[in-house]
Design an enzyme around this catalytic site. Structure first.
Site, PDB file in Angstrom:
ATOM      1  N   LYS A  38       0.854  -1.194   0.000  1.00 51.44           N
ATOM      2  CA  LYS A  38       0.000   0.000   0.000  1.00 51.44           C
ATOM      3  C   LYS A  38       0.880   1.229   0.000  1.00 51.44           C
ATOM      4  O   LYS A  38       1.847   1.316   0.763  1.00 51.44           O
ATOM      5  CB  LYS A  38      -0.872  -0.012   1.269  1.00 51.44           C
ATOM      6  N   GLN A  81       7.313   4.013   3.629  1.00 52.18           N
ATOM      7  CA  GLN A  81       5.912   3.589   3.732  1.00 52.18           C
ATOM      8  C   GLN A  81       5.765   2.284   4.523  1.00 52.18           C
ATOM      9  O   GLN A  81       4.775   2.085   5.222  1.00 52.18           O
ATOM     10  CB  GLN A  81       5.352   3.408   2.313  1.00 52.18           C
ATOM     11  N   LYS A 115       5.839   3.368   8.119  1.00 47.11           N
ATOM     12  CA  LYS A 115       4.656   4.193   8.408  1.00 47.11           C
ATOM     13  C   LYS A 115       3.416   3.314   8.537  1.00 47.11           C
ATOM     14  O   LYS A 115       2.648   3.431   9.489  1.00 47.11           O
ATOM     15  CB  LYS A 115       4.471   5.193   7.258  1.00 47.11           C
ATOM     16  N   LYS A 142       5.181   2.145  -3.247  1.00 45.54           N
ATOM     17  CA  LYS A 142       5.009   3.510  -3.772  1.00 45.54           C
ATOM     18  C   LYS A 142       5.110   3.431  -5.284  1.00 45.54           C
ATOM     19  O   LYS A 142       5.763   2.537  -5.827  1.00 45.54           O
ATOM     20  CB  LYS A 142       6.100   4.440  -3.230  1.00 45.54           C
ATOM     21  N   GLY A 158      -3.323   8.355  -3.581  1.00 46.92           N
ATOM     22  CA  GLY A 158      -2.800   9.629  -4.097  1.00 46.92           C
ATOM     23  C   GLY A 158      -1.477  10.016  -3.454  1.00 46.92           C
ATOM     24  O   GLY A 158      -1.007   9.404  -2.508  1.00 46.92           O
ATOM     25  N   ASP A 159      -0.854  11.018  -4.009  1.00 45.39           N
ATOM     26  CA  ASP A 159       0.347  11.660  -3.452  1.00 45.39           C
ATOM     27  C   ASP A 159       0.496  12.962  -4.241  1.00 45.39           C
ATOM     28  O   ASP A 159      -0.471  13.408  -4.881  1.00 45.39           O
ATOM     29  CB  ASP A 159       1.583  10.747  -3.586  1.00 45.39           C
ATOM     30  N   ASN A 211      -2.967  19.161  -0.852  1.00 45.91           N
ATOM     31  CA  ASN A 211      -3.919  18.457   0.007  1.00 45.91           C
ATOM     32  C   ASN A 211      -3.497  18.488   1.474  1.00 45.91           C
ATOM     33  O   ASN A 211      -4.295  18.827   2.353  1.00 45.91           O
ATOM     34  CB  ASN A 211      -4.045  17.006  -0.496  1.00 45.91           C
ATOM     35  N   SER A 240      -6.855   5.572   4.521  1.00 45.34           N
ATOM     36  CA  SER A 240      -6.961   4.699   3.344  1.00 45.34           C
ATOM     37  C   SER A 240      -7.227   3.269   3.797  1.00 45.34           C
ATOM     38  O   SER A 240      -8.004   2.545   3.171  1.00 45.34           O
ATOM     39  CB  SER A 240      -5.665   4.735   2.533  1.00 45.34           C
TER      40      SER A 240
END
Ligand code: NDP
Length: 446
Positions: free
Chosen positions: A91, A112, A115, A127, A166-167, A241, A378
């Site tokens: 993810k 990630q 995290k 990613k 998203g990013d 964002n 998410s």
């Protein structure tokens, strides 16, 4: 770094990933803070967990051809790095920005993993992205690019395999086009992307989640040190964002946010930035941040995005991009009395800047903990998709708040347990690693 095993491992990482400084920077920081773990837990060394931890499980690089509105063909490069799925499906977001290359995607995928582990939810790390620049493109050009990108990516992802989001450069519009193309190719309607629109499986509060989560985490960190947001002056970089919703929540918590920026410059509003105006300009009309002055002529615009750190503040929330605060900027923040830096962007502080924070007793909330609210929500979107139901905004927001509290507690406790009280960077790396490391140990040599 003192541990010889880690020194040798880092040398191999450097050799194998030449020309990828961001990835090497991220691995160096993590290994430095995991030194107490390697000394206490030799079984991780024996099972080669660290060697496997710094090597992505799979990397896909692909051609993305698309036609502009004049019928001219362009070719971009697409990436997906599936870093680690020891604790759940891969993810991580998709970044669309001209600076994207494999080193950026690899560093983001590596971060990630840790995290996602901290969120308490079952998600591995990945990613993706492309060196495509969405700026100045029409909606139809964006759509053709997204469809071409997904035409290759769809065979590598899926709701139980890898769930992108998203990013930078990938918002609701891009996710919508990518979702539409996946559905057409795979002939199935599943939650294989998050950040979706509310009408087709998205979660309420996902848009707000990273910025809100950043403020929830920061408030926990401040409270643990006898401080809070109320009455404080806050500097925020970026105006995308994360920045917008950090502005909204910090203001709700009683702070005055005086700046926003983009890659050209920053705005300063001594009365506090007007969220509704900034949101309309950036999210709805996709304009530049300097246009804020049309509606607030009393505000100031200054060229040069890095200069945003010269504005005096109590709390700094970098929400734009990697390495946006260098040593010099960190020193200016310290000199101006800033007492907390909490990261909305991924790896926004250089290693030298982080040293300045520690030398000056600045509270430091590292990205992988402080900005984990986006991916956590998410994860909640994935749960709702699997259950085929939707929770209310308040329900998702309450879960997000609890998750951010628990992330702060994990960082704080791990730091204390390893004799590094108050070092939330070390705490985040240790707590994030231990969960993934234990799972890798139990799953054997894979
Ligand atoms: P957006 O694309 O919505 O906004 C990015 C903002 O950062 C824009 O204001 C942009 O300005 C600025 N920016 C981008 N690149 C640079 C640069 N090289 N120099 C200066 N400014 C720059 O992205 P997000 O808000 O989603 O992401 C911001 C950061 O937060 C990234 O580091 C991302 O990885 C991280 N993040 C995002 C999450 C999410 O849920 N969206 C989750 C966790 C982390 P301009 O328009 O001029 O390019």
């Amino acid at each position: 770094m003192k541990n010889q095993y880690f020194i040798d491992l880092l040398e191999r990482v450097k050799k194998r990933n030449q020309g990828e400084p961001e990835f090497i920077q991220a691995v160096t920081e993590v290994l430095e803070t995991l030194e107490p773990v390697v000394e206490r837990r030799p079984e991780f060394v024996e099972a080669g967990v660290f060697e496997r931890f710094v090597e992505p499980e799979r990397q896909v690089i692909f051609r993305v051809p698309w036609l502009d509105d004049n019928g001219k063909l362009h070719v971009n490069r697409g990436f997906r790095v599936q870093f680690n799925n020891a604790i759940g499906p891969y993810k991580g977001g998709i970044r669309l920005h001209p600076s994207v290359y494999s080193g950026i995607i690899k560093f983001l995928g590596f971060e990630q993993v840790l995290k996602n582990s901290l969120t308490t939810l079952p998600m591995g790390g990945a990613k993706g992205g492309s060196d495509f620049d969405p700026k100045g493109k029409s909606d139809t050009e964006i759509m053709r690019f997204c469809q071409s990108f997904m035409t290759e990516l769809y065979r590598h992802i899926g709701s139980d395999c890898d769930v992108p989001a998203g990013d930078i450069g990938t918002g609701a519009r891009e996710i919508g086009y990518m979702f539409g193309q996946y559905k057409r190719l795979a002939n199935e309607f599943t939650g294989m992307l998050t950040g979706k629109g509310i009408t087709y499986g998205g979660s309420l509060a996902r848009t707000e989640a990273t910025g809100y989560g950043l403020c929830y985490f920061t408030e926990e960190m401040l409270n643990a040190n006898g401080k809070d947001f109320a009455g404080k002056t806050v500097v925020i970089s970026g105006s995308g964002n994360v920045a917008l919703y950090a502005l909204k929540k910090a203001t709700e918590l009683g702070a005055k946010v005086v700046t926003l920026s983009d890659s050209n410059g920053y705005i300063y509003d001594k009365n506090g930035i007007d969220f509704d105006c900034a949101r309309k300009l950036k999210e709805v009309e996709r304009r530049r941040i300097k246009d804020y002055l049309e509606f607030h002529p009393e505000a100031e615009y200054h060229e040069g995005s890095r200069n945003v750190w010269t504005v005096a503040c109590d709390i700094a929330l970098p929400c734009a991009t990697q390495n946006e605060i260098d040593e010099e900027s960190a020193k200016i923040l310290a000199k101006n009395g800033c007492f907390a830096v909490s990261e909305g962007a991924n790896m926004p502080s250089t290693p030298e800047a982080i040293n300045v924070y520690f030398e000056n007793g600045i509270l430091y909330g590292p990205a992988k903990a402080a900005n984990a609210g986006g991916v956590a929500t998410s994860g909640l979107e994935m749960s709702q998709n699997s259950l085929r139901l939707s929770w209310t905004f308040e329900e998702v927001d309450a879960r997000l708040r609890d998750i951010m509290k628990s992330i702060f507690a994990s960082c704080d406790e791990a730091a204390k347990e390893y004799g590094l009280d108050g070092n939330y960077m070390a705490g985040a790396n240790i707590a994030g690693f231990l969960k993934v490391g234990e799972a890798m140990l139990e799953q054997g040599c894979v």
